[in-house]
Design a protein around this motif. Structure first.
Motif: not given
Length: 711
Positions: A463-490
């Motif tokens: 009835a009882w389990r103990v576990y450990a896990s490890a891994g890597r992940g990544f997250e790209t910006p979405t098109f909505n996040e790429l859509g506008y520059r933070a410095d206001g430039a085009p």
């Protein structure tokens, strides 16, 4: 080091001290009675892998949506309130969808879902860029919702801080048909019908739903129509499933966020510019997916293809003044395009060194093509209407991924799950709006990553389990996040990097007789190049990379049948989400150059530190009674933590009665939310440039409904 509260320490100790006592108590527990004990589900840790959830080195929760669910079944937030590690907030704003985050991933989202993968009947509801939607998921046809948290989420690819899967029931002979109607406060009405069963060689589950509300806040009325169908048959030695979905939400009003002072004055009001510009959003989607699965001996093949069309039109509250800038993209967003993809994998079950081994390898490719146009939101002195064209571009994002994994029980009490995924995501944008004062903003950016994961499980007892896990992940910006520059430039924000994380988890699981279950896990996720909101003004957000962050904490959940008629469930989350590397921000509106330091150790906005959930259900015979307590600690709303949404605790009550008749089953139900009529903030808008951070939650709400099911 984890710095946990006394309550968190108590939960951690519970995993080591309470399980033997619980096991002893369950050995003499009464047999199952009125309360239905749901079966252990075979959960897909990655696409194609099927292992019982208790044997996986991962945190997995399954929420069952059976015929006894009370409420209007309008949003998935209602189903996820008891899942640890998950923040699912009803914004009281159907123009912006549910606010969803898992272990702090996705908390920055001002609309839609980011940082969390969403699938509906195996078909991605998250696009290749990581932007997802929950609005089209049908809760009426759904059988269960599965939530995967921790390192193994990375096996789903880009933006997998967690995974949410909604599964419709597979029609079987003898399944009932049902109609359902629920209504309540603020003119809310939900009506639907579900036809489920088997006719000849075809298994079917078809559900149609109409939902409308006047909204609790001013200027928040909305209407939604949806149809979801799952049709299956046996063919060529396997099964073929056709999944169809249609969703339409015209002119959902957007009341926008409120300042703290506006909340104090009247939490039901809409911001003045919301009515002035008639802020609203219309969304329409149609999609189809085809899944073929065949098992022959030790081998399993699965092929899935899907395609769809989605259009979105949104009117923002941007004044004409800023739109005089020739580089401005306007105050009306118009998106339209198609998407689709393929997913193929092969699995094999056998033995290696005399011990059970299962191997899965596969690949998938997805593409989204989107025409993005921007228009002025005025014509002359008339506001809130479509005006002159200010933006016209074609965006395309595609990914090609490969993955492999192996599950090996290398000793009677030990098992190992290994996996790796390689992802390539490519963004392309072609600018068609080029003038003498608006240059060509076309651009491209490619991202790639290899994300390995590994987990080991120790079978302490049956009835009882103990576990450990490890891994890597990544997250790209979405098109909505790429859509506008933070410095206001085009142009696009092509300088944004993908965020990359390292994840660790240590947990325990216990299953007792009669449906009793306990799970607990401690976790840590360190992220480099964290993506965060840079500015959020006039309905438009810009983003940037802020450096290193850390999310760490503890989750615990307990399901315990006290008797054959009485059942208790508890869930607790402690999450410490902090900045690990200082960065600069603007401390005031109109600031062009960041000038104020956010020090290391500061809390990430949008993430409550603690959450609690408790439910006590009493089911004597045909009656059902239940009480819930949902609580959250305060939530910081901006990088500098100069303001926050206070914590809250809400009490909800339910009652239902079922009559079994010769012609079918009649069920009447009622629910009262926020019984004590508490004032609270339901969700927040992170880093809003106008300091309209707050979306208030509703006061006491009533709903009643009736359901008729027949064979």
């Amino acid at each position: 080091m984890f710095r946990l509260t006394p309550l968190a320490h108590a939960c951690a100790l519970l995993s080591a001290t309470a399980l033997p006592n619980l096991a002893q108590a369950q050995a003499t527990a009464l047999p199952p009675g009125s309360i239905e004990r749901l079966p252990t589900v075979q959960v897909q840790a990655a696409r194609g892998q099927q292992v019982a959830d208790v044997d996986l080195p991962a945190s997995i929760s399954t929420v069952w949506l059976d015929d006894d669910v009370n409420g209007n079944l309008a949003q998935i937030a209602d189903a996820l309130s008891g899942v640890p590690g998950v923040v699912a907030r009803d914004r009281q704003n159907l123009a912006q969808d549910t606010q969803l985050s898992i272990r702090g991933f996705g908390a920055r989202s001002t609309f839609g879902v980011r940082g969390v993968r969403v699938l509906v009947d195996g078909v991605p509801a998250t696009m290749p860029d990581g932007q997802g939607q929950l609005s089209h998921a049908s809760m009426l046809s759904a059988q269960r919702v599965e939530v995967l948290r921790g390192p193994f989420s990375a096996l789903y690819g880009n933006s997998s801080g967690g995974v949410v899967q909604i599964w419709s029931a597979d029609g079987q002979a003898g399944d009932p048909w049902r109609v359902r109607m629920a209504g309540g406060s603020d003119g809310t009405l939900s009506t639907g019908a579900q036809l489920r069963g088997e006719q000849g060689p075809v298994r079917y589950n078809v559900a149609a739903n109409h939902f409308r509300t006047d909204g609790w806040r001013d200027h928040s009325a909305a209407r939604r129509e949806s149809v979801n169908a799952r049709l299956g048959t046996d063919v060529a030695g396997g099964t073929l499933d056709l999944v169809l979905n249609y969703f339409d939400s015209p002119d959902a009003q957007d009341p926008l966020g409120l300042t703290r002072e506006q909340v104090r004055q009247d939490p039901r009001q809409a911001t003045a510019v919301a009515t002035q510009y008639n802020t609203r959003k219309s969304a329409r989607q149609a999609q189809a997916g085809l899944v073929f699965t065949r098992t022959e001996g030790a081998q399993t093949w699965r092929a899935m293809g899907y395609a769809g069309q989605r259009s979105v039109e949104q009117y923002l509250a941007i004044p004409p003044g800023p739109q005089a800038n020739p580089l401005h993209a306007g105050g009306v967003i118009d998106l339209e395009g198609g998407y689709g993809g393929l997913d193929l994998h092969w699995g094999w079950q056998g033995h290696w060194a005399g011990r059970p081994l299962e191997v899965v390898i596969g690949a998938n490719a997805d593409q989204q093509q989107q025409d993005r146009r921007g228009y002025e939101n005025f014509v002359g002195s008339e506001l809130g209407v479509r005006g002159a064209l200010r933006r016209d571009q074609s965006d395309r994002v595609r990914n090609v991924d490969q993955f492999a994994q192996a599950f090996w029980q290398w000793a009677p009490r030990w098992s190992l799950l290994l996996g790796v995924r390689h992802s390539e995501v490519r963004f392309r944008s072609n600018d068609h709006y080029i003038t003498a004062r608006n240059p060509d903003d076309s651009g491209a950016r490619d991202y790639s990553a290899t994300t390995p994961v590994a987990g080991v499980v120790f079978h302490a007892s049956d009835a009882w389990r103990v576990y450990a896990s490890a891994g890597r992940g990544f997250e790209t910006p979405t098109f909505n996040e790429l859509g506008y520059r933070a410095d206001g430039a085009p142009g696009l924000a092509l300088n944004l990097s993908a965020a990359r994380s390292r994840n660790l988890e240590l947990g325990t699981k216990w299953r007792g007789s009669g449906g009793a279950a306990f799970e607990a896990a401690v976790f840590r996720a360190d992220t480099d190049d964290e993506l965060a909101v840079a500015s959020n003004t006039n309905g438009r957000s810009t983003y940037r990379n802020i450096g290193r962050t850390r999310r760490q904490g503890l989750e615990a959940t307990l399901l315990y049948p006290i008797s054959t008629e009485l059942e208790a469930s508890l869930a607790y989350t402690y999450l410490e989400a902090t900045v690990r590397q200082p960065y600069l921000v603007c401390a005031s509106t109109g600031c062009a150059t960041p000038n104020t330091t956010v020090p290391a150790g500061s809390r990430l906005p949008g993430v409550p530190e603690q959450q609690w959930f408790g439910r006590l259900q009493y089911q004597p015979g045909a009656w059902q009674w239940a009480g819930e307590v949902v609580a959250s600690s305060d939530t910081v709303v901006n990088d500098l933590a100069t303001d926050s949404a206070p914590g809250y605790a809400l009490l909800n009550l339910e009652a239902a009665r079922r009559w079994t008749l010769a012609q079918g089953a009649l069920r009447v139900f009622a629910r009262v939310d926020n019984v004590l009529d508490q004032r609270y903030i339901g969700s927040v808008i992170v880093n809003d440039g106008n300091q309209r951070y707050f979306e208030p939650g509703p006061d006491r709400r009533y709903s009643v409904g009736v359901q008729w099911a027949w064979l």
